[in-house]
Design an enzyme around this catalytic site. Structure first.
Site, PDB file in Angstrom:
ATOM      1  N   LYS A   1       1.718 -29.222-132.568  1.00 27.13           N
ATOM      2  CA  LYS A   1       2.656 -28.629-133.531  1.00 27.13           C
ATOM      3  C   LYS A   1       4.059 -28.922-133.000  1.00 27.13           C
ATOM      4  CE  LYS A   1      -0.379 -24.660-134.609  1.00 27.13           C
ATOM      5  NZ  LYS A   1      -0.544 -23.188-134.475  1.00 27.13           N
TER       6      LYS A   1
ATOM      7  N   LYS B   1     -11.886 -22.964-124.314  1.00 26.19           N
ATOM      8  CA  LYS B   1     -13.078 -23.442-124.974  1.00 26.19           C
ATOM      9  C   LYS B   1     -12.778 -24.452-126.055  1.00 26.19           C
ATOM     10  CE  LYS B   1     -15.285 -18.941-124.423  1.00 26.19           C
ATOM     11  NZ  LYS B   1     -15.558 -17.681-125.154  1.00 26.19           N
ATOM     12  N   GLY B   2     -11.543 -24.395-126.600  1.00 26.71           N
ATOM     13  CA  GLY B   2     -11.247 -25.093-127.854  1.00 26.71           C
ATOM     14  C   GLY B   2     -11.481 -26.589-127.870  1.00 26.71           C
TER      15      GLY B   2
ATOM     16  N   ASP C   1     -10.688 -21.856-132.829  1.00 25.83           N
ATOM     17  CA  ASP C   1     -11.240 -20.585-133.295  1.00 25.83           C
ATOM     18  C   ASP C   1     -10.183 -19.590-133.738  1.00 25.83           C
ATOM     19  OD1 ASP C   1     -10.229 -20.153-130.600  1.00 25.83           O
ATOM     20  OD2 ASP C   1     -11.186 -18.191-130.728  1.00 25.83           O
TER      21      ASP C   1
ATOM     22  N   VAL D   1      -4.703 -23.019-137.549  1.00 31.16           N
ATOM     23  CA  VAL D   1      -5.831 -23.832-137.996  1.00 31.16           C
ATOM     24  C   VAL D   1      -7.093 -23.494-137.201  1.00 31.16           C
ATOM     25  CG1 VAL D   1      -4.450 -25.763-138.860  1.00 31.16           C
ATOM     26  CG2 VAL D   1      -5.072 -25.693-136.438  1.00 31.16           C
TER      27      VAL D   1
ATOM     28  N   ASP E   1      -7.209 -28.953-127.109  1.00 30.63           N
ATOM     29  CA  ASP E   1      -7.446 -28.924-128.556  1.00 30.63           C
ATOM     30  C   ASP E   1      -6.122 -28.991-129.320  1.00 30.63           C
ATOM     31  OD1 ASP E   1      -6.671 -26.365-127.720  1.00 30.63           O
ATOM     32  OD2 ASP E   1      -8.206 -25.301-128.865  1.00 30.63           O
TER      33      ASP E   1
ATOM     34  N   ASP F   1       0.683 -25.859-128.943  1.00 28.17           N
ATOM     35  CA  ASP F   1       1.459 -25.009-129.849  1.00 28.17           C
ATOM     36  C   ASP F   1       2.804 -24.712-129.168  1.00 28.17           C
ATOM     37  OD1 ASP F   1       2.396 -23.060-131.547  1.00 28.17           O
ATOM     38  OD2 ASP F   1       0.690 -21.738-131.405  1.00 28.17           O
TER      39      ASP F   1
HETATM   40  P1  IMP Z   1       0.124 -22.873-126.382  1.00 26.46           P
HETATM   41  O1  IMP Z   1       0.029 -22.391-124.968  1.00 26.46           O
HETATM   42  O2  IMP Z   1       0.999 -21.991-127.226  1.00 26.46           O
HETATM   43  O3  IMP Z   1       0.492 -24.336-126.493  1.00 26.46           O
HETATM   44  O4  IMP Z   1      -1.274 -22.670-127.038  1.00 26.46           O
HETATM   45  C1  IMP Z   1      -2.316 -23.424-126.681  1.00 26.46           C
HETATM   46  C2  IMP Z   1      -3.633 -22.760-127.009  1.00 26.46           C
HETATM   47  O5  IMP Z   1      -3.535 -21.785-128.048  1.00 26.46           O
HETATM   48  C3  IMP Z   1      -4.553 -23.814-127.535  1.00 26.46           C
HETATM   49  O6  IMP Z   1      -5.273 -24.410-126.506  1.00 26.46           O
HETATM   50  C4  IMP Z   1      -5.433 -23.036-128.502  1.00 26.46           C
HETATM   51  O7  IMP Z   1      -6.549 -22.538-127.821  1.00 26.46           O
HETATM   52  C5  IMP Z   1      -4.581 -21.911-128.981  1.00 26.46           C
HETATM   53  N1  IMP Z   1      -3.991 -22.208-130.326  1.00 26.46           N
HETATM   54  C6  IMP Z   1      -2.715 -22.536-130.616  1.00 26.46           C
HETATM   55  N2  IMP Z   1      -2.534 -22.740-131.932  1.00 26.46           N
HETATM   56  C7  IMP Z   1      -3.755 -22.552-132.493  1.00 26.46           C
HETATM   57  C8  IMP Z   1      -4.224 -22.651-133.859  1.00 26.46           C
HETATM   58  O8  IMP Z   1      -3.520 -22.969-134.825  1.00 26.46           O
HETATM   59  N3  IMP Z   1      -5.553 -22.370-134.037  1.00 26.46           N
HETATM   60  C9  IMP Z   1      -6.393 -22.033-133.010  1.00 26.46           C
HETATM   61  N4  IMP Z   1      -5.989 -21.949-131.727  1.00 26.46           N
HETATM   62  C10 IMP Z   1      -4.684 -22.203-131.480  1.00 26.46           C
HETATM   63 MG    MG Z   2      -7.252 -24.000-126.093  1.00 24.31          MG
END
Ligand code: IMP
Ligand code: MG
Length: 173
Positions: A128, A41-42, A156, A150, A97, A100
């Site tokens: 990040k 959703k982000g 969210d 954040v 969005d 990470d």
């Molecule tokens: P990844 O798979 O670890 O790269 O995470 C990606 C997803 O985690 C993003 O699409 C976000 O929905 C969520 N996410 C990662 N970091 C944050 C944050 O700081 N705030 C809110 N959502 C986050």
């Molecule tokens: Mg997301």
């Protein structure tokens, strides 16, 4: 958890950066049609603003994924809502969005890559860089931020704070 938040990136800075990104993306595609895939959703607010800064023939599709609970990634990416559209032969721009750990975007590029798009590029509002080694694979980045949690502008914490018009950092009370 009782929390308060402080502004990290203002609505004005976000709008300025998106206008720059729109010009950059418009230039890269040279008038070719683009299928924007908004990662739910982000990314819904970012994608809504971004597509209005593009001067290209655009179609918008949505894919739903979930991997977070609270402020921690479960590391397990789950599709909650798949595409209802065949992307074979299309220029696909995946719009996220935040990147990470990079697991979500890695999973999605593999999932969509095997469906035979003409091209596949990644655009993210936030990255990040200390948390992943995907930087060379991301085509368009809005802002790089430090490793902190954040919210706002679509992002969210357990479903809350998406409506904030700016990016904020949460602080525990
Ligand atoms: P990844 O798979 O670890 O790269 O995470 C990606 C997803 O985690 C993003 O699409 C976000 O929905 C969520 N996410 C990662 N970091 C944050 C944050 O700081 N705030 C809110 N959502 C986050
Ligand atoms: Mg997301």
């Amino acid at each position: 958890m009782d929390v308060t938040h402080s502004t990290l990136i203002s609505a004005e800075k976000i709008a300025n950066r998106i206008s720059e990104m729109g010009k950059e993306i418009t230039k890269v595609y040279e008038g070719e049609p683009v299928t924007v895939i908004c990662v739910l959703k982000g990314a819904f607010i970012f994608a809504a603003d971004l597509i209005r800064s593009l001067d290209l023939p655009v179609k918008v599709e949505f894919i739903g994924v979930s991997s977070y609970q609270g402020t921690k990634s479960t590391g397990h990416v789950r599709i909650t809502n798949d595409l209802s559209y065949d992307v074979a032969g299309k220029n696909v721009l995946l719009v996220e969005d935040i990147i990470d750990s990079g697991k979500t975007i890695d999973y999605l590029t593999k999932l969509i890559g095997v469906r035979g798009p003409k091209s596949l590029k990644i655009c993210t509002f936030l990255s990040k860089p200390d948390c992943h080694d995907m930087t060379d694979r991301i085509n368009f980045i809005g802002f790089e931020i430090e490793d902190r949690f954040v919210v706002g502008y679509g992002l969210d914490l357990d479903g809350r704070y998406r409506e904030l018009p700016y990016l904020a950092e949460l602080k525990s009370l």
